[in-house]
Scaffold this motif. Structure first.
Motif, PDB file in Angstrom:
ATOM      1  N   GLU A   6       0.828  -1.207   0.000  1.00 44.26           N
ATOM      2  CA  GLU A   6       0.000   0.000   0.000  1.00 44.26           C
ATOM      3  C   GLU A   6       0.868   1.265   0.000  1.00 44.26           C
ATOM      4  OE1 GLU A   6      -3.407  -0.081  -0.336  1.00 44.26           O
ATOM      5  OE2 GLU A   6      -2.976  -2.187  -0.654  1.00 44.26           O
ATOM      6  N   LEU A   7       1.929   1.262   0.766  1.00 45.57           N
ATOM      7  CA  LEU A   7       2.832   2.422   0.803  1.00 45.57           C
ATOM      8  C   LEU A   7       3.511   2.629  -0.554  1.00 45.57           C
ATOM      9  CD1 LEU A   7       4.384   1.907   4.345  1.00 45.57           C
ATOM     10  CD2 LEU A   7       2.780   3.700   3.646  1.00 45.57           C
ATOM     11  N   ILE A   8       3.899   1.534  -1.199  1.00 44.34           N
ATOM     12  CA  ILE A   8       4.498   1.627  -2.529  1.00 44.34           C
ATOM     13  C   ILE A   8       3.484   2.191  -3.526  1.00 44.34           C
ATOM     14  CG2 ILE A   8       5.406   0.287  -4.484  1.00 44.34           C
ATOM     15  CD1 ILE A   8       6.703  -1.593  -2.358  1.00 44.34           C
ATOM     16  N   LEU A   9       2.247   1.708  -3.476  1.00 46.78           N
ATOM     17  CA  LEU A   9       1.220   2.209  -4.390  1.00 46.78           C
ATOM     18  C   LEU A   9       0.950   3.697  -4.174  1.00 46.78           C
ATOM     19  CD1 LEU A   9      -1.369  -0.704  -4.517  1.00 46.78           C
ATOM     20  CD2 LEU A   9       0.055   0.148  -6.389  1.00 46.78           C
ATOM     21  N   ASN A  23       9.292   9.254 -17.212  1.00 46.71           N
ATOM     22  CA  ASN A  23      10.249  10.039 -16.431  1.00 46.71           C
ATOM     23  C   ASN A  23      10.387   9.598 -14.980  1.00 46.71           C
ATOM     24  OD1 ASN A  23      10.917  11.762 -18.603  1.00 46.71           O
ATOM     25  ND2 ASN A  23       9.002  12.854 -18.286  1.00 46.71           N
ATOM     26  N   ALA A  24       9.602   8.648 -14.559  1.00 45.37           N
ATOM     27  CA  ALA A  24       9.697   8.138 -13.186  1.00 45.37           C
ATOM     28  C   ALA A  24      10.483   6.832 -13.210  1.00 45.37           C
ATOM     29  CB  ALA A  24       8.303   7.899 -12.619  1.00 45.37           C
ATOM     30  N   THR A  25      11.323   6.649 -12.230  1.00 41.44           N
ATOM     31  CA  THR A  25      12.075   5.398 -12.135  1.00 41.44           C
ATOM     32  C   THR A  25      11.564   4.588 -10.952  1.00 41.44           C
ATOM     33  OG1 THR A  25      13.770   6.323 -10.666  1.00 41.44           O
ATOM     34  CG2 THR A  25      14.146   6.540 -13.061  1.00 41.44           C
ATOM     35  N   THR A  26      11.788   3.283 -11.020  1.00 42.76           N
ATOM     36  CA  THR A  26      11.405   2.442  -9.883  1.00 42.76           C
ATOM     37  C   THR A  26      12.231   2.808  -8.656  1.00 42.76           C
ATOM     38  OG1 THR A  26      12.886   0.706 -10.705  1.00 42.76           O
ATOM     39  CG2 THR A  26      10.531   0.510 -11.244  1.00 42.76           C
ATOM     40  N   LYS A  27      13.462   3.237  -8.873  1.00 46.01           N
ATOM     41  CA  LYS A  27      14.309   3.661  -7.750  1.00 46.01           C
ATOM     42  C   LYS A  27      13.695   4.880  -7.061  1.00 46.01           C
ATOM     43  CE  LYS A  27      19.098   4.746  -6.652  1.00 46.01           C
ATOM     44  NZ  LYS A  27      20.461   4.832  -7.174  1.00 46.01           N
ATOM     45  N   GLU A  37      14.639  -0.531  -3.832  1.00 39.63           N
ATOM     46  CA  GLU A  37      14.081  -0.927  -5.115  1.00 39.63           C
ATOM     47  C   GLU A  37      13.770  -2.422  -5.124  1.00 39.63           C
ATOM     48  OE1 GLU A  37      14.953   0.274  -9.749  1.00 39.63           O
ATOM     49  OE2 GLU A  37      16.607   0.299  -8.331  1.00 39.63           O
ATOM     50  N   ALA A  38      14.574  -3.211  -4.426  1.00 37.70           N
ATOM     51  CA  ALA A  38      14.333  -4.660  -4.345  1.00 37.70           C
ATOM     52  C   ALA A  38      12.986  -4.949  -3.689  1.00 37.70           C
ATOM     53  CB  ALA A  38      15.463  -5.336  -3.572  1.00 37.70           C
ATOM     54  N   ASP A  46       7.228  -5.092 -12.664  1.00 35.34           N
ATOM     55  CA  ASP A  46       7.944  -4.009 -13.335  1.00 35.34           C
ATOM     56  C   ASP A  46       7.162  -2.714 -13.176  1.00 35.34           C
ATOM     57  OD1 ASP A  46       5.799  -4.234 -15.172  1.00 35.34           O
ATOM     58  OD2 ASP A  46       6.998  -5.405 -16.575  1.00 35.34           O
ATOM     59  N   LYS A  47       7.703  -1.643 -13.729  1.00 37.46           N
ATOM     60  CA  LYS A  47       7.077  -0.328 -13.615  1.00 37.46           C
ATOM     61  C   LYS A  47       5.721  -0.290 -14.310  1.00 37.46           C
ATOM     62  CE  LYS A  47       9.073   3.165 -15.726  1.00 37.46           C
ATOM     63  NZ  LYS A  47       9.906   4.331 -16.097  1.00 37.46           N
ATOM     64  N   LEU A  48       5.600  -0.989 -15.416  1.00 39.47           N
ATOM     65  CA  LEU A  48       4.330  -1.008 -16.135  1.00 39.47           C
ATOM     66  C   LEU A  48       3.226  -1.657 -15.295  1.00 39.47           C
ATOM     67  CD1 LEU A  48       2.795  -0.345 -18.709  1.00 39.47           C
ATOM     68  CD2 LEU A  48       3.500  -2.560 -19.606  1.00 39.47           C
ATOM     69  N   GLU A  49       3.542  -2.789 -14.680  1.00 36.79           N
ATOM     70  CA  GLU A  49       2.543  -3.426 -13.816  1.00 36.79           C
ATOM     71  C   GLU A  49       2.165  -2.491 -12.666  1.00 36.79           C
ATOM     72  OE1 GLU A  49       1.677  -7.511 -11.361  1.00 36.79           O
ATOM     73  OE2 GLU A  49       3.746  -6.792 -11.399  1.00 36.79           O
ATOM     74  N   LEU A  50       3.143  -1.837 -12.102  1.00 37.66           N
ATOM     75  CA  LEU A  50       2.893  -0.902 -11.012  1.00 37.66           C
ATOM     76  C   LEU A  50       1.956   0.219 -11.470  1.00 37.66           C
ATOM     77  CD1 LEU A  50       3.482   0.070  -8.138  1.00 37.66           C
ATOM     78  CD2 LEU A  50       5.597   1.068  -9.004  1.00 37.66           C
ATOM     79  N   MET A  51       2.189   0.752 -12.677  1.00 41.95           N
ATOM     80  CA  MET A  51       1.338   1.808 -13.205  1.00 41.95           C
ATOM     81  C   MET A  51      -0.102   1.327 -13.383  1.00 41.95           C
ATOM     82  SD  MET A  51       0.619   3.511 -16.778  1.00 41.95           S
ATOM     83  CE  MET A  51       0.253   1.886 -17.220  1.00 41.95           C
TER      84      MET A  51
END
Length: 190
Positions: A6-9, A23-27, A37-38, A46-51
């Motif tokens: 939840e905090l990551i989201l 322009n956003a990185t997973t880091k 990042e781990a 990945d970043k796409l799934e997160l988006m």
């Protein structure tokens, strides 16, 4: 206390809306959430799934509302429900534009996003389909004209919401979102 996921989201929603997907990185997202990042990759591939998860779980309740709309047929005046949906839709589009622009600016990201949505039987066409299903349900109850075209009405309303959200990035919106939503619905031939 909120879970790590939840905090990551929450952090991803902020970063992606401010910077866009490209322009956003997973880091950067992990740092904004207070994790490595781990840790982010333990919860998201990945970043796409997160988006995509951010759009579904942290966006305005547009998608959940669309999913439940057909079951709400006959529970409230049609224009009232459509105005509520349109106001949420405008916010969804406006909040999503920084991410959407990034998706369309990179053919590889667009292809990955299409594949991700296709694998889950999702996509922007589902909004039109969900709204049209609701309108057909209201039509079967006699709450909208028998000769009304649910697909055309859905396209007109969602298109007007998209345009209103889009133009708000270039100049102040001519009307407050709720007023614009109500005006769009009032102009529909139901």
């Amino acid at each position: 206390m909120a879970s790590t996921r939840e905090l990551i989201l929450d952090a991803a929603a902020r970063v992606l809306r401010e910077r866009g997907l490209a322009n956003a990185t997973t880091k950067e997202i992990a740092r904004a959430a207070g994790f490595s990042e781990a840790t982010l990759y333990k919860h998201f591939r990945d970043k796409l799934e997160l988006m995509v998860v951010v759009l579904h779980e942290r966006g305005p309740q547009f998608i959940p509302m669309l999913m439940t709309l057909p079951a709400r047929a006959g529970t409230a005046p049609v224009r009232e429900l459509l105005s509520e949906l349109a106001a949420v839709c405008i916010t969804f589009y406006r909040d999503g534009f920084p991410m959407f622009a990034s998706i369309f600016s990179d053919p590889a990201i667009l292809a990955a996003h299409r594949a991700h949505l296709s694998a889950r039987d999702l996509g922007p066409h589902r909004a039109n389909e969900g709204l049209a299903a609701y309108l057909r349900a209201e039509q079967s109850l006699g709450n909208i004209a028998a000769d009304a075209d649910p697909e055309a009405i859905a396209g007109l309303l969602l298109g007007a919401c998209f345009q209103h959200a889009f133009t708000s990035f270039f100049a102040p919106a001519p009307r407050e979102d709720k007023a614009a939503a109500a005006a769009f619905v009032a102009g529909l031939r139901l």
